[in-house]
Design a protein around this motif. Structure first.
Motif, PDB file in Angstrom:
ATOM      1  N   MET A  27       7.803  -5.498  -5.297  1.00  0.00           N
ATOM      2  CA  MET A  27       7.498  -4.091  -4.653  1.00  0.00           C
ATOM      3  C   MET A  27       8.963  -3.501  -2.882  1.00  0.00           C
ATOM      4  N   ILE A  28       8.996  -4.772  -2.333  1.00  0.00           N
ATOM      5  CA  ILE A  28      10.252  -4.867  -1.389  1.00  0.00           C
ATOM      6  C   ILE A  28      11.332  -4.690  -2.318  1.00  0.00           C
ATOM      7  N   LEU A  29      11.479  -5.417  -2.683  1.00  0.00           N
ATOM      8  CA  LEU A  29      12.708  -5.162  -3.082  1.00  0.00           C
ATOM      9  C   LEU A  29      13.555  -4.072  -3.843  1.00  0.00           C
ATOM     10  N   PRO A  30      12.745  -3.722  -5.153  1.00  0.00           N
ATOM     11  CA  PRO A  30      13.473  -2.886  -5.419  1.00  0.00           C
ATOM     12  C   PRO A  30      13.486  -1.309  -4.222  1.00  0.00           C
ATOM     13  N   GLN A  31      12.494  -1.190  -2.918  1.00  0.00           N
ATOM     14  CA  GLN A  31      12.986  -0.678  -2.240  1.00  0.00           C
ATOM     15  C   GLN A  31      13.811  -0.841  -0.575  1.00  0.00           C
ATOM     16  N   VAL A  32      14.271  -1.901  -1.318  1.00  0.00           N
ATOM     17  CA  VAL A  32      15.622  -2.983  -0.269  1.00  0.00           C
ATOM     18  C   VAL A  32      16.835  -2.206  -1.259  1.00  0.00           C
ATOM     19  N   ALA A  33      16.106  -2.734  -2.187  1.00  0.00           N
ATOM     20  CA  ALA A  33      18.246  -2.687  -3.554  1.00  0.00           C
ATOM     21  C   ALA A  33      18.121  -0.891  -3.181  1.00  0.00           C
ATOM     22  N   GLY A  34      17.183  -0.003  -2.953  1.00  0.00           N
ATOM     23  CA  GLY A  34      17.108   1.951  -2.750  1.00  0.00           C
ATOM     24  C   GLY A  34      17.763   2.087  -1.478  1.00  0.00           C
ATOM     25  N   ASN A  35      17.707   1.482  -0.591  1.00  0.00           N
ATOM     26  CA  ASN A  35      18.086   1.750   0.670  1.00  0.00           C
ATOM     27  C   ASN A  35      19.927   1.059   1.076  1.00  0.00           C
ATOM     28  N   LEU A  36      19.566   0.112   0.690  1.00  0.00           N
ATOM     29  CA  LEU A  36      20.464  -1.088   1.171  1.00  0.00           C
ATOM     30  C   LEU A  36      22.273   0.490   0.934  1.00  0.00           C
ATOM     31  N   SER A  37      22.299   1.404   0.181  1.00  0.00           N
ATOM     32  CA  SER A  37      23.335   1.707  -0.196  1.00  0.00           C
ATOM     33  C   SER A  37      23.678   2.765   0.991  1.00  0.00           C
ATOM     34  N   PHE A  38      22.346   3.520   1.334  1.00  0.00           N
ATOM     35  CA  PHE A  38      22.447   3.919   2.562  1.00  0.00           C
ATOM     36  C   PHE A  38      22.813   3.832   3.714  1.00  0.00           C
TER      37      PHE A  38
ATOM     38  N   LEU B 186      10.821   5.227   6.545  1.00  0.00           N
ATOM     39  CA  LEU B 186      10.148   6.833   6.035  1.00  0.00           C
ATOM     40  C   LEU B 186      10.385   7.011   4.772  1.00  0.00           C
ATOM     41  N   TRP B 187      11.893   6.469   3.610  1.00  0.00           N
ATOM     42  CA  TRP B 187      12.137   6.575   2.190  1.00  0.00           C
ATOM     43  C   TRP B 187      11.297   5.418   1.722  1.00  0.00           C
ATOM     44  N   SER B 188      10.833   4.419   2.117  1.00  0.00           N
ATOM     45  CA  SER B 188       9.942   3.667   1.542  1.00  0.00           C
ATOM     46  C   SER B 188       8.467   3.542   1.179  1.00  0.00           C
ATOM     47  N   TYR B 189       8.389   4.186   2.372  1.00  0.00           N
ATOM     48  CA  TYR B 189       6.440   4.282   2.797  1.00  0.00           C
ATOM     49  C   TYR B 189       6.491   5.101   2.588  1.00  0.00           C
ATOM     50  N   ASN B 190       7.460   7.226   1.863  1.00  0.00           N
ATOM     51  CA  ASN B 190       7.055   8.465   1.089  1.00  0.00           C
ATOM     52  C   ASN B 190       7.145   8.233   0.127  1.00  0.00           C
ATOM     53  N   ASP B 191       7.188   6.996  -0.153  1.00  0.00           N
ATOM     54  CA  ASP B 191       7.817   6.742  -2.445  1.00  0.00           C
ATOM     55  C   ASP B 191       7.233   6.180  -3.174  1.00  0.00           C
ATOM     56  N   LEU B 192       6.334   7.655  -3.834  1.00  0.00           N
ATOM     57  CA  LEU B 192       5.007   7.576  -4.389  1.00  0.00           C
ATOM     58  C   LEU B 192       5.672   7.429  -5.379  1.00  0.00           C
ATOM     59  N   PHE B 193       6.289   7.887  -6.283  1.00  0.00           N
ATOM     60  CA  PHE B 193       7.024   7.108  -7.636  1.00  0.00           C
ATOM     61  C   PHE B 193       7.160   5.410  -8.143  1.00  0.00           C
TER      62      PHE B 193
ATOM     63  N   ARG C 223      -3.301  -0.841  -4.075  1.00  0.00           N
ATOM     64  CA  ARG C 223      -2.722   1.088  -3.545  1.00  0.00           C
ATOM     65  C   ARG C 223      -2.384   1.044  -2.536  1.00  0.00           C
ATOM     66  N   PRO C 224      -1.152   1.794  -2.269  1.00  0.00           N
ATOM     67  CA  PRO C 224      -0.982   1.595  -0.996  1.00  0.00           C
ATOM     68  C   PRO C 224      -1.210   3.564  -0.289  1.00  0.00           C
ATOM     69  N   ILE C 225      -1.689   4.044   0.988  1.00  0.00           N
ATOM     70  CA  ILE C 225      -1.897   5.165   1.313  1.00  0.00           C
ATOM     71  C   ILE C 225      -1.312   6.126   1.015  1.00  0.00           C
TER      72      ILE C 225
END
Length: 136
Positions: free
Chosen positions: A1-12, A64-71, A83-85
């Protein structure tokens, strides 16, 4: 779960930080060089302290983007015990519908970590920290 979030936010993060560092005045580095600092000292004593606001901004947005990324959470986490909150909020909305007391309690649980992160990082979000650093 951590690696996709890091990869998604790294470009930003790369785009924001490189743009901010390019905007720093070169005269600050030149004056540090004239004072006898080497490249490593210039980076850690001049550049890094000036980039704290941009690091704080990137940290807040990425959190915020990682915390709220429901998809992504629904895609990767299939087990009920993992399950996350934010997924809980989605299920409360679809299953319960109008139980506003339960929904308000769940929303307050979601908002508290975001507020804590913002409170600790808000002192670094100050626009124009380099204003007045270079005379001219």
């Amino acid at each position: 779960m951590i690696l996709p979030q890091v990869a998604g936010n790294l470009s930003f993060a790369i785009i924001v930080l490189s743009g901010y560092i390019r905007g720093l005045p070169i005269e600050l580095e030149e004056s540090a060089f004239l004072e006898g600092c080497g490249p490593v000292q210039i980076f850690f004593k001049v550049i890094v302290p000036l980039t704290k606001p941009s690091f704080a901004t990137v940290a807040i947005f990425s959190f915020l983007w990682s915390y709220n990324d429901l998809f992504t959470q629904m895609f990767f986490l299939g087990r009920p015990e993992a399950r996350p909150i934010t997924r809980l909020l989605n299920e409360l909305t679809s299953n319960e519908g109008t139980d506003y007391g339960l929904m308000a309690a769940a929303v307050s649980l979601v908002v508290v970590p975001v507020m804590v992160v913002y409170i600790f990082l808000q002192k670094y979000i100050i626009k124009g920290m380099t204003a007045g650093a270079v005379k001219g």
